[in-house]
Design an enzyme around this catalytic site. Structure first.
Site, short mmCIF file in Angstrom:
data_model
loop_
_atom_site.label_atom_id
_atom_site.label_comp_id
_atom_site.label_asym_id
_atom_site.label_seq_id
_atom_site.Cartn_x
_atom_site.Cartn_y
_atom_site.Cartn_z
N ASP A 227 13.11 33.78 28.74
CA ASP A 227 11.66 33.62 28.96
C ASP A 227 11.35 32.70 30.15
OD1 ASP A 227 8.99 34.37 27.49
OD2 ASP A 227 8.81 32.23 27.93
N TYR A 376 2.21 28.82 33.53
CA TYR A 376 1.91 30.19 33.95
C TYR A 376 1.04 30.19 35.21
CZ TYR A 376 3.80 32.11 29.63
OH TYR A 376 4.65 32.48 28.61
N HIS A 433 13.19 38.89 21.64
CA HIS A 433 12.97 37.98 22.77
C HIS A 433 13.46 36.55 22.48
CE1 HIS A 433 10.86 36.69 26.40
NE2 HIS A 433 10.22 35.77 25.71
#
Ligand SMILES: *[C@@H]1O[C@H](CO)[C@@H](O)[C@H](O)[C@H]1NC(C)=O
Ligand SMILES: *[C@@H]1O[C@H](CO)[C@@H](O)[C@H](O)[C@H]1NC(C)=O
Ligand SMILES: *[C@@H]1O[C@H](CO)[C@@H](O)[C@H](O)[C@H]1NC(C)=O
Length: 469
Positions: A227, A376, A433
């Site tokens: 990630d 982000y 994930h």
């Protein structure tokens, strides 16, 4: 496609790009600033300490009382629509169960002890306190100990690796090496500081983490991550290939122009598709419409985090219930997209309720939601992508493993454009994930195999040198 032409184009490209150093490609001044810029409060540069201080997670009575008050005084949630599970987001019929568990059943004393079972520290790099766990194996004399930096993602935390740590550091005579792990909280996550000014993206984090590893005494080291950890490590192995001995990732990705062109080329016809991807895995990449509609359906969270993190953070830092729903909807989706239609989002199948709340505590305790999602905003922008770093290849030997329910699939034909020493690229028929959190034993097995493969590569590379001389 003519293999000869492909090889020719690729090698010409590598010669051209690697002919200039990464420093030249992204700009020498910017490159140098990555390891020198101050990200802490202004005016405190002179007070910076180089100490490595012991650290323990502390759930104070004051924090617990306040948290329980907020949970117990929550408003009634709007019930989900008829027949709906997680398709509209977190299913609120689960909320009373989880809030009751958090306020009344989660044993803060016991979990605090669990989270403090490994030696933890903080050290200040470029103005930011970095929190980390460091576990050194006990090995017979003469056994090589490999330092491995492990990085978690969002909405995860160092907790993802808690069950992996004893397995990966447990020396086994089957291997002729052992692993020392350094599991760090990404800046802005858990107990690591976030930056105080804009511009702290994945390249900047890489600079800080390189200094961090040097502070701990490692000139060269191995890295592992998934990630956002992998997004950071992709930059780190590109910026600093001379200090990174090997890279293992369970989130193999590259957004370089040539890699993306390769992907799109595969959409032209079955002939091209077969050149790009193993037919057995093609449905993970094609048709493109399916992939892009999936992005539209599920990646709204990413867009808001990448654009207005502070607005979102207001509610998340004020309401444990909102924070829980936002984080756990993402965990459910990223773990098993198909489990949208399950009442509990499949959370109970994969994780214990304790570990789910543990993970949420890394965001609640130190009020780290906003600083975590700012990552982000600082990554998905022109400053980061404008460096064109995604298109700069790296020679760091790399091994990848792709879990079945991972968010996206990229085949070796794309990955090897970025990772020119791609030693292996496995695709599994299980797991999701949060591979380390979900299946610590299997995950550890793949990481150890990758480390063995990378060591063998280095041994070969050395031998080749001697032969050439
Ligand atoms: C919580 O755990 C601690 C330590 O294991 C134990 O002493 C205590 O009784 C537990 N509290 C409750 C309410 O179960
Ligand atoms: C949950 O996800 C798994 C793996 O994708 C899938 O096999 C299973 O059918 C899903 N269960 C439900 C009820 O959606
Ligand atoms: C292989 O060995 C050469 C010579 O020692 C070195 O310059 C190069 O960086 C090595 N490759 C990798 C990927 O470590």
């Amino acid at each position: 496609m003519n293999t000869f032409v492909r090889i020719f184009v690729l090698s010409a490209y590598i010669t051209l790009v690697l002919g200039s150093s990464v420093r030249d490609l992204i700009g020498p001044e910017y490159y140098d600033s990555l390891t020198t810029q101050w990200w802490g409060p202004p005016g405190e540069e002179d007070k910076a300490s180089t100490d490595i201080r012991p650290f323990k997670v502390k759930f104070t009575d004051e924090m617990i009382t306040d948290l329980r008050y907020r949970i117990n005084n929550r408003r009634k949630v709007t019930p989900p629509l008829e027949g709906i599970a997680f398709q509209y987001g977190f299913n609120t019929d689960n909320m009373d169960y989880w809030m009751d568990f958090w306020a009344n059943k989660y044993n803060f004393t016991e979990r605090e002890a669990y989270l403090n079972q490994y030696p933890q520290f903080k050290t200040n790099i470029q103005g930011l306190d970095i929190h980390f766990i460091r576990v050194t194996p006990e090995v017979p004399e003469g056994v090589e100990v490999l330092p491995l930096l492990m990085l978690h993602g969002w909405p995860g935390s160092v907790l993802e690796f808690y069950e992996v740590i004893p397995l990966i550091t447990g020396y086994c005579e089957h291997n002729d090496f052992a692993v020392e792990v350094i599991v760090a909280s990404l800046p802005g996550f858990g107990f690591s500081d976030g930056a105080t000014r804009p511009g702290f993206g994945t390249l900047e984090i890489s600079g800080v983490l390189k200094n961090f590893m040097h502070r701990l005494g490692y000139e060269k080291f191995y890295v592992q991550g998934g990630d956002m950890g992998a997004m950071t490590l992709n930059q780190m192995v590109t910026l600093y290939p001379e200090v990174i001995l090997g890279y293992h990732t369970n989130y193999p990705r590259t957004l370089g122009t040539k890699a993306l062109m390769t992907w799109f080329t595969g959409a032209i016809s079955p002939f091209f598709q077969n050149a790009v991807v193993d037919p057995a895995l093609a449905d993970k990449m094609y048709p493109l419409t399916k992939v892009f509609l999936g992005i539209m359906e599920d990646l709204g969270y990413m867009h808001i985090q990448a654009t207005k993190p502070d607005t979102l953070g207001v509610g998340m830092s004020d309401s444990p219930m909102a924070l829980f729903a936002w984080l756990m909807q993402a965990v459910s989706w990223a773990s098993r997209r198909a489990n949208k239609s399950k009442f509990d989002g499949g959370l109970h199948d994969l994780y214990t309720p304790e570990s789910i709340i543990d993970n949420v505590m890394y965001y609640w305790t130190d009020n780290k939601f906003t600083t975590s999602v700012r990552m982000y905003s600082e990554h998905y922008n022109l400053k980061t992508f404008g460096t064109n770093i995604e298109s700069i290849p790296t020679p760091v030997p790399t091994c990848t493993v792709h879990a079945k329910d991972e968010l996206s699939y990229m085949p070796p034909s794309m990955l090897s454009i970025k990772f020119t020493n791609l030693l292996s690229s496995l695709s599994l028929d299980n797991y999701g994930h949060f591979f380390a959190w979900e299946a610590p034993e299997v995950f550890t097995k793949y990481v150890l195999e990758a480390l063995a493969e990378i060591r063998a590569y280095h041994a070969r590379n050395k031998t080749c040198d001697h032969n050439e001389l």
